[in-house]
Design a protein around this motif. Sequence first.
Motif, PDB file in Angstrom:
ATOM      1  N   LYS A   6       0.838  -1.194   0.000  1.00  0.00           N
ATOM      2  CA  LYS A   6       0.000   0.000   0.000  1.00  0.00           C
ATOM      3  C   LYS A   6       0.879   1.251   0.000  1.00  0.00           C
ATOM      4  O   LYS A   6       1.920   1.307   0.647  1.00  0.00           O
ATOM      5  N   LEU A   7       0.428   2.253  -0.740  1.00  0.00           N
ATOM      6  CA  LEU A   7       1.137   3.511  -0.723  1.00  0.00           C
ATOM      7  C   LEU A   7       0.972   4.158   0.650  1.00  0.00           C
ATOM      8  O   LEU A   7      -0.089   4.078   1.264  1.00  0.00           O
ATOM      9  N   PRO A   8       2.012   4.803   1.167  1.00  0.00           N
ATOM     10  CA  PRO A   8       1.892   5.436   2.484  1.00  0.00           C
ATOM     11  C   PRO A   8       0.881   6.573   2.453  1.00  0.00           C
ATOM     12  O   PRO A   8       0.732   7.264   1.447  1.00  0.00           O
ATOM     13  N   ILE A   9       0.172   6.736   3.549  1.00  0.00           N
ATOM     14  CA  ILE A   9      -0.770   7.841   3.667  1.00  0.00           C
ATOM     15  C   ILE A   9       0.000   9.058   4.165  1.00  0.00           C
ATOM     16  O   ILE A   9       0.553   9.053   5.267  1.00  0.00           O
ATOM     17  N   LEU A  10       0.060  10.098   3.344  1.00  0.00           N
ATOM     18  CA  LEU A  10       0.802  11.285   3.720  1.00  0.00           C
ATOM     19  C   LEU A  10      -0.013  12.150   4.684  1.00  0.00           C
ATOM     20  O   LEU A  10      -1.195  12.393   4.469  1.00  0.00           O
ATOM     21  N   LYS A  11       0.635  12.594   5.739  1.00  0.00           N
ATOM     22  CA  LYS A  11      -0.004  13.582   6.593  1.00  0.00           C
ATOM     23  C   LYS A  11       0.114  14.949   5.919  1.00  0.00           C
ATOM     24  O   LYS A  11       0.979  15.167   5.078  1.00  0.00           O
ATOM     25  N   ALA A  33      10.169  14.746   5.919  1.00  0.00           N
ATOM     26  CA  ALA A  33       9.568  13.637   6.665  1.00  0.00           C
ATOM     27  C   ALA A  33       8.417  12.993   5.890  1.00  0.00           C
ATOM     28  O   ALA A  33       7.736  12.115   6.423  1.00  0.00           O
ATOM     29  N   GLY A  34       8.189  13.448   4.658  1.00  0.00           N
ATOM     30  CA  GLY A  34       7.185  12.814   3.813  1.00  0.00           C
ATOM     31  C   GLY A  34       5.796  13.407   3.899  1.00  0.00           C
ATOM     32  O   GLY A  34       4.826  12.788   3.450  1.00  0.00           O
ATOM     33  N   TYR A  35       5.654  14.606   4.438  1.00  0.00           N
ATOM     34  CA  TYR A  35       4.343  15.258   4.534  1.00  0.00           C
ATOM     35  C   TYR A  35       3.961  15.887   3.202  1.00  0.00           C
ATOM     36  O   TYR A  35       4.823  16.271   2.398  1.00  0.00           O
ATOM     37  N   GLU A  36       2.659  16.025   3.007  1.00  0.00           N
ATOM     38  CA  GLU A  36       2.129  16.853   1.926  1.00  0.00           C
ATOM     39  C   GLU A  36       1.933  18.248   2.517  1.00  0.00           C
ATOM     40  O   GLU A  36       1.246  18.405   3.524  1.00  0.00           O
ATOM     41  N   VAL A  37       2.560  19.243   1.890  1.00  0.00           N
ATOM     42  CA  VAL A  37       2.632  20.574   2.478  1.00  0.00           C
ATOM     43  C   VAL A  37       2.090  21.623   1.507  1.00  0.00           C
ATOM     44  O   VAL A  37       2.474  21.655   0.339  1.00  0.00           O
ATOM     45  N   PRO A  60      10.762  13.429  -0.001  1.00  0.00           N
ATOM     46  CA  PRO A  60       9.693  12.459  -0.221  1.00  0.00           C
ATOM     47  C   PRO A  60       8.291  13.055  -0.127  1.00  0.00           C
ATOM     48  O   PRO A  60       7.325  12.446  -0.564  1.00  0.00           O
ATOM     49  N   GLY A  61       8.170  14.247   0.432  1.00  0.00           N
ATOM     50  CA  GLY A  61       6.863  14.880   0.557  1.00  0.00           C
ATOM     51  C   GLY A  61       6.425  15.569  -0.726  1.00  0.00           C
ATOM     52  O   GLY A  61       7.130  15.577  -1.735  1.00  0.00           O
ATOM     53  N   ILE A  62       5.235  16.160  -0.676  1.00  0.00           N
ATOM     54  CA  ILE A  62       4.646  16.854  -1.824  1.00  0.00           C
ATOM     55  C   ILE A  62       4.407  18.306  -1.439  1.00  0.00           C
ATOM     56  O   ILE A  62       3.868  18.595  -0.366  1.00  0.00           O
ATOM     57  N   MET A  87      -5.803  18.966  -1.262  1.00  0.00           N
ATOM     58  CA  MET A  87      -5.379  18.108  -0.164  1.00  0.00           C
ATOM     59  C   MET A  87      -6.531  17.542   0.661  1.00  0.00           C
ATOM     60  O   MET A  87      -6.318  16.649   1.477  1.00  0.00           O
ATOM     61  N   GLY A  88      -7.718  18.078   0.502  1.00  0.00           N
ATOM     62  CA  GLY A  88      -8.819  17.640   1.352  1.00  0.00           C
ATOM     63  C   GLY A  88      -8.637  18.189   2.750  1.00  0.00           C
ATOM     64  O   GLY A  88      -8.354  19.371   2.935  1.00  0.00           O
ATOM     65  N   THR A  89      -8.768  17.346   3.751  1.00  0.00           N
ATOM     66  CA  THR A  89      -8.568  17.781   5.133  1.00  0.00           C
ATOM     67  C   THR A  89      -7.077  17.844   5.460  1.00  0.00           C
ATOM     68  O   THR A  89      -6.251  17.249   4.767  1.00  0.00           O
ATOM     69  N   ILE A  90      -6.737  18.579   6.520  1.00  0.00           N
ATOM     70  CA  ILE A  90      -5.333  18.700   6.912  1.00  0.00           C
ATOM     71  C   ILE A  90      -5.138  18.231   8.349  1.00  0.00           C
ATOM     72  O   ILE A  90      -6.088  18.120   9.119  1.00  0.00           O
ATOM     73  N   ASP A  91      -3.877  17.969   8.679  1.00  0.00           N
ATOM     74  CA  ASP A  91      -3.533  17.522  10.026  1.00  0.00           C
ATOM     75  C   ASP A  91      -2.960  18.651  10.886  1.00  0.00           C
ATOM     76  O   ASP A  91      -3.182  18.691  12.093  1.00  0.00           O
ATOM     77  N   ILE A  92      -2.186  19.540  10.258  1.00  0.00           N
ATOM     78  CA  ILE A  92      -1.481  20.581  11.004  1.00  0.00           C
ATOM     79  C   ILE A  92      -1.609  21.916  10.279  1.00  0.00           C
ATOM     80  O   ILE A  92      -1.459  21.994   9.062  1.00  0.00           O
ATOM     81  N   LEU A  93      -1.876  22.963  11.058  1.00  0.00           N
ATOM     82  CA  LEU A  93      -1.876  24.336  10.541  1.00  0.00           C
ATOM     83  C   LEU A  93      -0.836  25.134  11.307  1.00  0.00           C
ATOM     84  O   LEU A  93      -0.831  25.136  12.544  1.00  0.00           O
TER      85      LEU A  93
END
Length: 244
Positions: A6-11, A33-37, A60-62, A87-93
């Motif tokens: 499975k592809l990793p789920i990016l935070k 760290a592989g986050y989508e930013v 590795p992030g986007i 991005m849809g929803t986000i984890d960190i602002l």
Amino acid sequence: MQKYNKLPILKKLVITAASKGIGRAIAEKFLSAGYEVAVCARNPLHLKEMESEISARSYPGILHTFVCDVSDKNQLINFHAFVKNHMGTIDILVNNAGIFEPGAIHNEAEGVFERQITMNVASAYHTSRLFLPEMMALKSGHIFNICSVASIKPYTNGGSYCISKYAVFGMTKVLREELKPYRIKVTAVLPGATLSGSWDGTTLPESRFMKVQDIADAVYMASQLSPSAVVEEILIRPMEGDIE
């Protein structure tokens, strides 16, 4: 049993005013760290330079970029729509936008107070209000407000800047209380003198300042705790103390 890769789920992380300085360092830390930013900034040329330089580093992030003047509420609304679409929803602002104009309350030029309140306080207020409904629905998320040591210690020639940073710190404390039932973390980041564009022209040695990467590392570490713990305040100063 057959196993599937499975592809990793990016935070996902959003940062305002992040083409340079502390915001840029935070963006790069999380991209590494592989986050989508998603970042915004006023200057499209600075964003293009950022895109090019980060692409060359093969994180590795986007990265998503958007031209936005955070002092304009309508542009913030457009930025939120852009993030939601990509991005849809986000984890960190991370509310990082801010300006510094020196002066004293009794003799500051007209407009200095209004500009700094708009950029340093109102932008964080409106950005938080735009992204919070989705976080609240999920009962998850983390908000970092970039405050300053000027949020707790006024200094000569700080004037309206100190007022604005006290206000951001106060707003952060209010959000912390309001968002406890929604399990959304809120952290105030209070850096001392950090070597960024605001110190251009200084004659002080580089060793007298913190690095922007120090702030980025602190934010990243605070974001990695378990859901049952929150760092409420990060107070970080140069080793030799504040620069007056």
